[in-house]
Design an enzyme around this catalytic site. Structure first.
Site, PDB file in Angstrom:
ATOM      1  N   LEU A 153       0.832  -1.199   0.000  1.00 32.38           N
ATOM      2  CA  LEU A 153       0.000   0.000   0.000  1.00 32.38           C
ATOM      3  C   LEU A 153       0.871   1.255   0.000  1.00 32.38           C
ATOM      4  O   LEU A 153       0.503   2.267  -0.612  1.00 32.38           O
ATOM      5  CB  LEU A 153      -0.920   0.006   1.222  1.00 32.38           C
ATOM      6  CG  LEU A 153      -1.847   1.221   1.313  1.00 32.38           C
ATOM      7  CD1 LEU A 153      -2.843   1.243   0.162  1.00 32.38           C
ATOM      8  CD2 LEU A 153      -2.580   1.244   2.649  1.00 32.38           C
ATOM      9  N   TYR A 154       2.009   1.207   0.672  1.00 28.96           N
ATOM     10  CA  TYR A 154       2.928   2.353   0.653  1.00 28.96           C
ATOM     11  C   TYR A 154       3.259   2.740  -0.788  1.00 28.96           C
ATOM     12  O   TYR A 154       3.155   3.905  -1.182  1.00 28.96           O
ATOM     13  CB  TYR A 154       4.204   2.015   1.424  1.00 28.96           C
ATOM     14  CG  TYR A 154       5.318   3.011   1.233  1.00 28.96           C
ATOM     15  CD1 TYR A 154       5.224   4.290   1.764  1.00 28.96           C
ATOM     16  CD2 TYR A 154       6.465   2.682   0.515  1.00 28.96           C
ATOM     17  CE1 TYR A 154       6.241   5.220   1.579  1.00 28.96           C
ATOM     18  CE2 TYR A 154       7.485   3.587   0.326  1.00 28.96           C
ATOM     19  CZ  TYR A 154       7.369   4.853   0.857  1.00 28.96           C
ATOM     20  OH  TYR A 154       8.376   5.763   0.662  1.00 28.96           O
ATOM     21  N   ALA A 155       3.654   1.745  -1.592  1.00 27.81           N
ATOM     22  CA  ALA A 155       3.987   2.025  -2.983  1.00 27.81           C
ATOM     23  C   ALA A 155       2.763   2.525  -3.741  1.00 27.81           C
ATOM     24  O   ALA A 155       2.871   3.439  -4.577  1.00 27.81           O
ATOM     25  CB  ALA A 155       4.538   0.758  -3.645  1.00 27.81           C
TER      26      ALA A 155
END
Length: 339
Positions: A153-155
């Site tokens: 999710l960070y990416a």
């Protein structure tokens, strides 16, 4: 509009170094950071204390997701340029606290875009990530290749930033440059990153967790090289690409917006085991290795193609890991009084 530079995440690792460099060349810097407790707030405060000692630095303790607060900051300060480095960092923490990433990295980025729109920002430079390449296995990672398969999710939030920036660049003629950082290390680094964790454990005679059984490589990039790239990008605003072909769209540039993507890495991947060997040499101690399997969302190798970055802004990273790791160890031992 003032001629000041807004640096978000100014008490963070890269933001602190960037603010210092801008101040050293005579810029007025407006800092924004919420000083959250994702990692030791005392380390963030120690960085901030150095900035606060400079007469050309003004600080706002503020959360990016506070839309009214960020809007008020822009209305008061009217920064001419923005270096947006504030975000919820950490790849693996996004598995535990996904809402935090959306609040900070998506809602917070919208606050910055709206501020840039309201003040007629001359150039917005913002941090993306090499994690954006995700499942792409073609090395080296090039900005002209697709980045459509994020593994965390960070990416995904950083890819959302890239798309959001393009829309605002197109609709409101705001020049935007996204920088995909590769593994950044150096003095004042983050405690959740490998070099910091390895150093702390080795000095305490504790084993270090080595993921992927040590068979990984990373494009480790020294923070001074990263900051040189950030400021070079800031000084050369993005422009519309007159050669862009809508039938064969280039993912790194735009024919309808002053928007671009650039890699900031060393361009020289280093095997993880070599990185550990260098650290052992600098510390004068051997590490006890706890070999672990790959973590969810991780990739085996990263390598930055920085040829476009060289062409666009003259970026030429020059710090080998032997030198950079040595600088980190010197800082760590001095800061924590360990030897």
């Amino acid at each position: 509009m003032s001629n000041a530079v807004l640096v978000t995440g100014s008490a963070g690792f890269i933001g602190f170094h960037t603010a210092q460099r801008l101040l050293a060349r005579g810029e007025t810097v407006i800092g924004l950071d919420n000083l959250n407790a994702y990692y030791d707030p005392a380390l963030k405060q120690a960085r901030l204390d150095q900035l606060l000692a400079h007469p050309n630095y003004r600080h706002h303790t503020l959360d990016l997701a506070d839309r009214e607060g960020v809007a008020a900051l822009f209305a008061t300060e009217k920064p001419a340029r923005i270096v947006h480095l504030g975000a919820q960092a950490g790849v693996r923490y996004s598995l535990e606290a996904p809402e935090t990433y959306v609040d900070s990295n998506v809602v917070g980025f919208l606050s910055i875009l709206e501020g840039a729109r309201a003040t007629g920002c001359q150039h917005l430079v913002y941090a993306s990530t090499s994690s954006a390449y995700g499942a792409n296995g073609k090395l080296p990672f090039a900005v002209h290749d697709g980045a459509n398969h994020p593994l965390t999710l960070y990416a995904a939030t950083k890819l959302a930033n890239e798309a959001m920036a393009h829309s605002y660049a197109h609709l409101f003629n705001i020049p935007t440059t996204g920088l995909r950082f590769f593994t950044v290390y150096g003095p004042w680094g983050r405690p959740d990153m490998a070099l910091f964790k390895f150093t702390r454990a080795i000095l305490k005679n504790e084993p270090i967790d080595v993921y992927g059984e040590g068979r990984m490589s990373r494009d480790f990039t020294y923070v001074d090289d990263i900051v040189t790239g950030i400021i070079a990008a800031l000084d050369q605003p993005a422009r519309i690409n007159p050669d862009w072909d809508a039938q064969h769209p280039d993912p790194a540039t735009s024919g309808v917006a002053p928007w671009r993507m650039l890699n900031l890495g060393a361009g020289q991947p280093v095997p993880l085991m070599r990185y550990i060997e260098v650290l052992e040499s600098k510390l004068g101690r051997k590490a006890t290795l706890n070999l672990m399997p790959m973590q969810d969302g991780d990739v085996v190798n990263t390598e930055a193609d920085v040829s476009d970055t060289l062409d666009a802004i003259g970026y030429a990273p020059s710090t080998p890991v032997e030198e950079g790791v040595g600088h980190f160890v010197d800082w760590y031992c001095n800061f924590y009084r360990e030897n």
